[in-house]
Motif scaffolding. Structure first.
Motif, PDB file in Angstrom:
ATOM      1  N   PRO A  56       0.458  -1.176   0.112  1.00  0.00           N
ATOM      2  CA  PRO A  56       0.000  -0.037   0.117  1.00  0.00           C
ATOM      3  C   PRO A  56       0.341   1.293  -0.087  1.00  0.00           C
ATOM      4  O   PRO A  56       0.405   2.668  -0.191  1.00  0.00           O
ATOM      5  N   ASP A  57       2.260   1.176   0.783  1.00  0.00           N
ATOM      6  CA  ASP A  57       2.875   1.968   0.427  1.00  0.00           C
ATOM      7  C   ASP A  57       3.936   2.749  -0.146  1.00  0.00           C
ATOM      8  O   ASP A  57       4.239   3.677  -0.714  1.00  0.00           O
ATOM      9  N   ILE A  58       4.450   1.410  -0.722  1.00  0.00           N
ATOM     10  CA  ILE A  58       5.801   1.519  -1.540  1.00  0.00           C
ATOM     11  C   ILE A  58       6.273   0.066  -2.177  1.00  0.00           C
ATOM     12  O   ILE A  58       5.708  -0.760  -1.325  1.00  0.00           O
ATOM     13  N   ASN A  59       5.683   0.106  -3.686  1.00  0.00           N
ATOM     14  CA  ASN A  59       5.530  -0.810  -4.158  1.00  0.00           C
ATOM     15  C   ASN A  59       6.292  -1.924  -4.049  1.00  0.00           C
ATOM     16  O   ASN A  59       7.681  -1.470  -3.499  1.00  0.00           O
ATOM     17  N   GLY A  60       6.655  -2.665  -4.647  1.00  0.00           N
ATOM     18  CA  GLY A  60       7.527  -3.871  -3.860  1.00  0.00           C
ATOM     19  C   GLY A  60       8.731  -4.272  -4.599  1.00  0.00           C
ATOM     20  O   GLY A  60       9.599  -4.473  -4.610  1.00  0.00           O
ATOM     21  N   HIS A  61       9.299  -2.978  -5.756  1.00  0.00           N
ATOM     22  CA  HIS A  61       9.822  -2.874  -6.889  1.00  0.00           C
ATOM     23  C   HIS A  61      10.370  -2.199  -6.325  1.00  0.00           C
ATOM     24  O   HIS A  61      11.795  -1.983  -6.467  1.00  0.00           O
ATOM     25  N   GLU A  62       9.793  -1.179  -6.316  1.00  0.00           N
ATOM     26  CA  GLU A  62      10.148   0.644  -5.654  1.00  0.00           C
ATOM     27  C   GLU A  62      11.677  -0.304  -4.352  1.00  0.00           C
ATOM     28  O   GLU A  62      12.219   0.793  -4.106  1.00  0.00           O
ATOM     29  N   LEU A  63      11.342  -0.922  -3.504  1.00  0.00           N
ATOM     30  CA  LEU A  63      11.302  -1.733  -2.381  1.00  0.00           C
ATOM     31  C   LEU A  63      12.810  -2.431  -2.660  1.00  0.00           C
ATOM     32  O   LEU A  63      13.797  -1.856  -2.163  1.00  0.00           O
ATOM     33  N   CYS A  64      12.474  -3.382  -3.312  1.00  0.00           N
ATOM     34  CA  CYS A  64      14.005  -4.233  -4.074  1.00  0.00           C
ATOM     35  C   CYS A  64      15.139  -2.803  -4.456  1.00  0.00           C
ATOM     36  O   CYS A  64      16.065  -3.336  -4.561  1.00  0.00           O
ATOM     37  N   MET A  65      14.059  -2.415  -5.220  1.00  0.00           N
ATOM     38  CA  MET A  65      15.684  -0.888  -5.987  1.00  0.00           C
ATOM     39  C   MET A  65      16.706  -0.524  -4.741  1.00  0.00           C
ATOM     40  O   MET A  65      17.513  -0.227  -5.028  1.00  0.00           O
ATOM     41  N   ARG A  66      15.705   0.578  -3.400  1.00  0.00           N
ATOM     42  CA  ARG A  66      15.843   0.412  -2.802  1.00  0.00           C
ATOM     43  C   ARG A  66      17.450  -0.278  -1.838  1.00  0.00           C
ATOM     44  O   ARG A  66      18.306   0.203  -1.491  1.00  0.00           O
ATOM     45  N   LEU A  67      16.398  -1.801  -1.114  1.00  0.00           N
ATOM     46  CA  LEU A  67      17.335  -2.634  -1.050  1.00  0.00           C
ATOM     47  C   LEU A  67      18.600  -3.008  -1.277  1.00  0.00           C
ATOM     48  O   LEU A  67      19.799  -3.198  -0.751  1.00  0.00           O
ATOM     49  N   ARG A  68      19.036  -3.147  -2.725  1.00  0.00           N
ATOM     50  CA  ARG A  68      19.766  -3.509  -4.052  1.00  0.00           C
ATOM     51  C   ARG A  68      20.822  -2.217  -3.821  1.00  0.00           C
ATOM     52  O   ARG A  68      21.746  -2.732  -4.059  1.00  0.00           O
ATOM     53  N   ALA A  69      20.406  -0.955  -3.556  1.00  0.00           N
ATOM     54  CA  ALA A  69      21.172   0.042  -3.736  1.00  0.00           C
ATOM     55  C   ALA A  69      22.192   0.013  -1.641  1.00  0.00           C
ATOM     56  O   ALA A  69      22.705   0.936  -2.294  1.00  0.00           O
ATOM     57  N   SER A  70      22.006  -0.843  -0.860  1.00  0.00           N
ATOM     58  CA  SER A  70      22.651  -1.049  -0.139  1.00  0.00           C
ATOM     59  C   SER A  70      23.582  -1.599  -0.180  1.00  0.00           C
ATOM     60  O   SER A  70      23.583  -3.540  -0.787  1.00  0.00           O
ATOM     61  N   GLU A  71      24.823  -1.822   0.465  1.00  0.00           N
ATOM     62  CA  GLU A  71      25.654  -2.530   0.168  1.00  0.00           C
ATOM     63  C   GLU A  71      25.064  -3.694   0.734  1.00  0.00           C
ATOM     64  O   GLU A  71      25.386  -5.554   0.600  1.00  0.00           O
ATOM     65  N   LYS A  72      24.012  -3.805   2.340  1.00  0.00           N
ATOM     66  CA  LYS A  72      24.671  -4.952   2.577  1.00  0.00           C
ATOM     67  C   LYS A  72      23.310  -6.028   2.224  1.00  0.00           C
ATOM     68  O   LYS A  72      22.991  -6.871   2.219  1.00  0.00           O
ATOM     69  N   TYR A  73      22.191  -5.403   1.278  1.00  0.00           N
ATOM     70  CA  TYR A  73      21.051  -5.744   0.510  1.00  0.00           C
ATOM     71  C   TYR A  73      21.391  -6.137  -0.843  1.00  0.00           C
ATOM     72  O   TYR A  73      20.680  -7.171  -1.609  1.00  0.00           O
ATOM     73  N   ALA A  74      22.982  -5.770  -1.539  1.00  0.00           N
ATOM     74  CA  ALA A  74      22.980  -5.852  -2.014  1.00  0.00           C
ATOM     75  C   ALA A  74      23.237  -6.831  -3.337  1.00  0.00           C
ATOM     76  O   ALA A  74      22.384  -7.568  -4.359  1.00  0.00           O
ATOM     77  N   SER A  75      23.538  -8.417  -2.892  1.00  0.00           N
ATOM     78  CA  SER A  75      23.872  -9.654  -3.810  1.00  0.00           C
ATOM     79  C   SER A  75      22.889 -10.713  -1.954  1.00  0.00           C
ATOM     80  O   SER A  75      23.156 -11.844  -2.581  1.00  0.00           O
ATOM     81  N   ARG A  76      22.369 -10.300  -1.762  1.00  0.00           N
ATOM     82  CA  ARG A  76      21.066 -10.934  -0.913  1.00  0.00           C
ATOM     83  C   ARG A  76      19.983 -11.604  -1.656  1.00  0.00           C
ATOM     84  O   ARG A  76      19.789 -11.090  -2.999  1.00  0.00           O
ATOM     85  N   ARG A  77      19.410 -12.730  -1.514  1.00  0.00           N
ATOM     86  CA  ARG A  77      18.111 -13.529  -2.389  1.00  0.00           C
ATOM     87  C   ARG A  77      17.386 -12.551  -1.968  1.00  0.00           C
ATOM     88  O   ARG A  77      16.709 -12.398  -0.519  1.00  0.00           O
ATOM     89  N   ILE A  78      16.176 -11.973  -2.933  1.00  0.00           N
ATOM     90  CA  ILE A  78      15.187 -10.713  -2.746  1.00  0.00           C
ATOM     91  C   ILE A  78      14.205 -12.301  -3.819  1.00  0.00           C
ATOM     92  O   ILE A  78      14.636 -11.025  -5.183  1.00  0.00           O
ATOM     93  N   PHE A  79      13.069 -12.569  -3.637  1.00  0.00           N
ATOM     94  CA  PHE A  79      12.323 -12.925  -4.737  1.00  0.00           C
ATOM     95  C   PHE A  79      10.911 -12.024  -4.089  1.00  0.00           C
ATOM     96  O   PHE A  79      10.285 -11.117  -3.262  1.00  0.00           O
ATOM     97  N   SER A  80      10.434 -11.728  -5.531  1.00  0.00           N
ATOM     98  CA  SER A  80       8.736 -10.679  -5.530  1.00  0.00           C
ATOM     99  C   SER A  80       7.753 -12.265  -5.539  1.00  0.00           C
ATOM    100  O   SER A  80       8.102 -13.043  -5.985  1.00  0.00           O
ATOM    101  N   ILE A  81       6.707 -11.806  -4.741  1.00  0.00           N
ATOM    102  CA  ILE A  81       5.345 -12.228  -4.988  1.00  0.00           C
ATOM    103  C   ILE A  81       4.729 -11.844  -5.560  1.00  0.00           C
ATOM    104  O   ILE A  81       4.106  -9.969  -5.016  1.00  0.00           O
ATOM    105  N   THR A  82       3.965 -11.962  -6.473  1.00  0.00           N
ATOM    106  CA  THR A  82       2.301 -11.993  -7.142  1.00  0.00           C
ATOM    107  C   THR A  82       1.286 -12.658  -7.406  1.00  0.00           C
ATOM    108  O   THR A  82       1.528 -13.406  -7.769  1.00  0.00           O
TER     109      THR A  82
END
Length: 125
Positions: A56-82
């Motif tokens: 409802p507030d941030i779509n999952g794609h935008e959220l993933c992009m924000r996480l990927r921009a951080s060193e902490k989550y750049a290479s972590r496993r992130i899957f979409s659910i839709t």
């Protein structure tokens, strides 16, 4: 494994969390993008994140992009659910490691948690 489940539909999130916990994983639940960002900002890092695209507030794609921009989550496993099958037409989904489609198969979810889904993806490339 530390898992973050992000979906505004609480029943889905809670069911998936119960399955993951029964398999021995440490699960954190978030019901919005803001909650997910707060959870990912804490100590340590999640090894697997499942993001609903239609938050409802941030779509999952935008959220993933924000996480990927951080060193902490750049290479972590992130899957979409839709529930949408046209996401590739609306978003560049390359930031995700894969996609689970609703209604979600518990077998697919359990395979992802056990690492089997990753092996299948690598074998078919």
């Amino acid at each position: 494994m530390k898992v973050l489940l992000v979906d505004d539909y609480r029943t889905t999130t809670d069911l998936l969390a119960d399955v993951a916990c029964s398999m021995g994983h440490a699960v954190t639940r978030a019901y919005s993008g803001a909650e997910a960002l707060a959870a990912t900002g804490g100590e340590g890092a999640f090894e697997l994140i499942l993001l609903d695209i239609g938050l409802p507030d941030i779509n999952g794609h935008e959220l993933c992009m924000r996480l990927r921009a951080s060193e902490k989550y750049a290479s972590r496993r992130i899957f979409s659910i839709t529930a949408h099958d046209d996401l590739h037409e609306r978003f560049d989904m390359s930031c995700f490691d894969g996609q689970l489609t609703k209604p979600l198969s518990l077998g697919d979810f359990e395979s992802l948690l056990s690492g089997k889904k990753e092996a299948e993806r690598r074998d078919h490339r």
